[in-house]
Design a protein around this motif. Structure first.
Motif, PDB file in Angstrom:
ATOM      1  N   ALA A 103       0.827  -1.218   0.000  1.00  0.00           N
ATOM      2  CA  ALA A 103       0.000   0.000   0.000  1.00  0.00           C
ATOM      3  C   ALA A 103       0.852   1.255   0.000  1.00  0.00           C
ATOM      4  O   ALA A 103       0.497   2.269  -0.584  1.00  0.00           O
ATOM      5  N   GLY A 107      -0.488   3.042  -3.548  1.00  0.00           N
ATOM      6  CA  GLY A 107      -1.313   4.206  -3.234  1.00  0.00           C
ATOM      7  C   GLY A 107      -2.736   4.136  -3.756  1.00  0.00           C
ATOM      8  O   GLY A 107      -3.529   5.035  -3.533  1.00  0.00           O
ATOM      9  N   THR A 108      -3.110   3.056  -4.471  1.00  0.00           N
ATOM     10  CA  THR A 108      -4.466   2.922  -4.981  1.00  0.00           C
ATOM     11  C   THR A 108      -4.971   1.503  -4.754  1.00  0.00           C
ATOM     12  O   THR A 108      -4.201   0.543  -4.770  1.00  0.00           O
ATOM     13  N   PRO A 146      -5.295   3.227  -0.439  1.00  0.00           N
ATOM     14  CA  PRO A 146      -5.554   4.674  -0.414  1.00  0.00           C
ATOM     15  C   PRO A 146      -5.541   5.285   0.985  1.00  0.00           C
ATOM     16  O   PRO A 146      -5.720   6.494   1.114  1.00  0.00           O
ATOM     17  N   PRO A 149      -0.171   5.755   3.899  1.00  0.00           N
ATOM     18  CA  PRO A 149       0.608   6.659   3.040  1.00  0.00           C
ATOM     19  C   PRO A 149       1.755   5.956   2.324  1.00  0.00           C
ATOM     20  O   PRO A 149       2.258   4.944   2.836  1.00  0.00           O
ATOM     21  N   SER A 151      -0.602   8.143  -0.397  1.00  0.00           N
ATOM     22  CA  SER A 151      -1.920   7.829  -0.933  1.00  0.00           C
ATOM     23  C   SER A 151      -2.322   8.866  -1.974  1.00  0.00           C
ATOM     24  O   SER A 151      -2.357  10.063  -1.689  1.00  0.00           O
ATOM     25  N   GLY A 176      -5.529   2.990   8.629  1.00  0.00           N
ATOM     26  CA  GLY A 176      -5.099   1.957   7.687  1.00  0.00           C
ATOM     27  C   GLY A 176      -4.601   0.712   8.403  1.00  0.00           C
ATOM     28  O   GLY A 176      -4.909  -0.420   8.001  1.00  0.00           O
TER      29      GLY A 176
END
Length: 424
Positions: A103, A107-108, A146, A149, A151, A176
């Motif tokens: 992640a 970032g998506t 997302p 970070p 993100s 998160g």
């Protein structure tokens, strides 16, 4: 006239038009029937993308693709397998743990589902895991992308609100982590019930060697986050640092990248970035029309007319955003709704950083909400299984995601404490 705008937009969505063209066509029809000069279109398209921080988006997209094609995914999965593989249902926990680490690069949510799913879903099926469960775990764990970070949706939220990108990055870290932990607990309980397999326990030496192989990949996340938070560079500069770093790691350390691969990666990243910029431009035009039609004031007055209690307002916003997130991509929904709802949130004394995290969390949960969640479709296509079976298997994970959303909504400190601690 506003009904015409939304009517054309919904028809285009039903007809499966790309979201950017759905927004653009609905705006064009509105402007023509309203008699507005069409010179407004290029003006608003340009003003929508003429924002310095948006230059970081193509950079992070390129960096993520370079690290992914440079062998990052396999190394992260191997490392997580050494750490978690010996637990019952270990491969499902590896899937989630790898998504938490990945992640910080991708970032998506959709890219996480596609990247992890292409490796983990076949591997889980091979070891006897139910296909629906494998797809549901992959889709649900991808929602951390997302939030943790760096993100891209958080960068978009910062662009729309003028908030600090660094603060938003930090604000998403604890929610998160809670999301990942909750999904892990549910996956473990289900795996225990179904007696899914586990791997032999790895020695400390194997774990250490695997960590060393993964270290250079994970270091990029810390460079980006602490570089931005520490004021060493701006988000845009951070994205370029990430690209240079990813190139060096992929070519000289992992040795998975060559000129031919790099050329393909850059072309694909340019296509993704261009489509995203078109979407942002059209969404800015859409937002301008909504403002001229006084839609934000109408929504605010309707909700505040029922109650001015901030928790009631947050409940209404949560319901709206989860619903929108089921059929609309996260960034598109943010571009259209976030500025409107942020003003409403501020009017009832909700912290804008806290609200931004809630908004992004809602929309990414929508990506795994039946029957239209986009990540569910991506996972089901990889697993070659019906969307209905994936949706059913994903319900326990959806419930834990909603529980985390409730906690983040009711306890602002979960998103505000880390930015205060590190940036105040």
């Amino acid at each position: 006239m506003i009904l015409l705008l939304f009517g054309v937009f919904l028809i285009c969505l039903i007809l499966r038009f790309p979201i950017a063209f759905s927004i653009g066509l609905s705006c064009l029809v509105y402007l023509v029937f309203n008699g507005t000069p069409l010179i407004v279109i290029p003006m608003k398209l340009y003003s929508g993308i003429d924002v310095f921080v948006l230059l970081s988006v193509p950079g992070f997209i390129i960096a993520g693709n370079l690290m992914n094609h440079g062998g990052l995914t396999d190394k992260i999965i191997t490392f997580c397998n050494h750490l978690l593989g010996h637990i019952t249902g270990g491969l499902s926990l590896v899937n989630i743990g790898a998504s938490m680490l990945f992640a910080g690069i991708s970032g998506t949510a959709i890219s996480d589902t596609a990247s992890m799913g292409s490796v983990m879903i076949p591997a889980m099926k091979k070891e006897g895991y139910d296909t629906g469960f494998a797809c549901a775990v992959t889709a649900s764990s991808s929602t951390m992308g997302p939030i943790i970070p760096p993100s891209i949706p958080m960068i978009i939220a910062a662009t729309l609100s003028g908030l600090s990108v660094g603060r938003l990055f930090l604000a998403g870290a604890i929610p998160g982590f809670l999301l990942g932990l909750g999904i892990m607990i549910v996956a473990y309980i289900i795996s225990k019930k179904r007696n899914y397999p586990k791997h032999p326990k790895s020695s400390l030496q194997m774990i250490w060697l695997s960590f060393k192989n993964t270290f250079w990949s994970l270091l990029m996340t810390f460079i980006i986050i602490f570089g931005i938070v520490g004021g060493v560079f701006t988000p845009t500069e951070a994205s370029i640092v990430a690209v240079v770093y990813a190139l060096i790691i992929g070519i000289f350390i992992y040795k998975k990248l060559n000129l031919k691969k790099i050329q393909v990666i850059f072309i694909d990243s340019m296509k993704t970035s261009a489509s995203l910029m078109v979407l942002i431009g059209f969404a800015n035009l859409f937002g301008w029309i909504l403002i001229t039609e006084h839609v934000p004031q109408l929504i605010s007055s309707e909700i505040l007319g029922i109650s001015t209690n901030k928790y009631f307002v947050l409940l209404m916003v949560n319901i709206l955003l989860i619903f929108v997130g089921t059929f609309m991509e996260t960034i598109a929904a943010l571009l259209i709704l976030f500025p409107i709802l942020l003003k409403l949130a501020i009017s009832v004394d909700i912290d804008p950083i806290h609200f931004s995290v809630i908004a992004v969390l809602n929309l990414i949960i929508g990506l795994t909400t039946p029957p239209l969640g986009i990540c569910l479709f991506v996972a089901s296509s990889i697993g070659k299984i019906s969307i209905g079976k994936v949706s059913k298997a994903g319900l326990p994970f959806l419930l834990v995601s909603l529980l985390v959303l409730t906690l983040v909504t009711l306890f602002p400190s979960l998103s505000l404490e880390l930015p205060k601690l590190l940036m105040d």
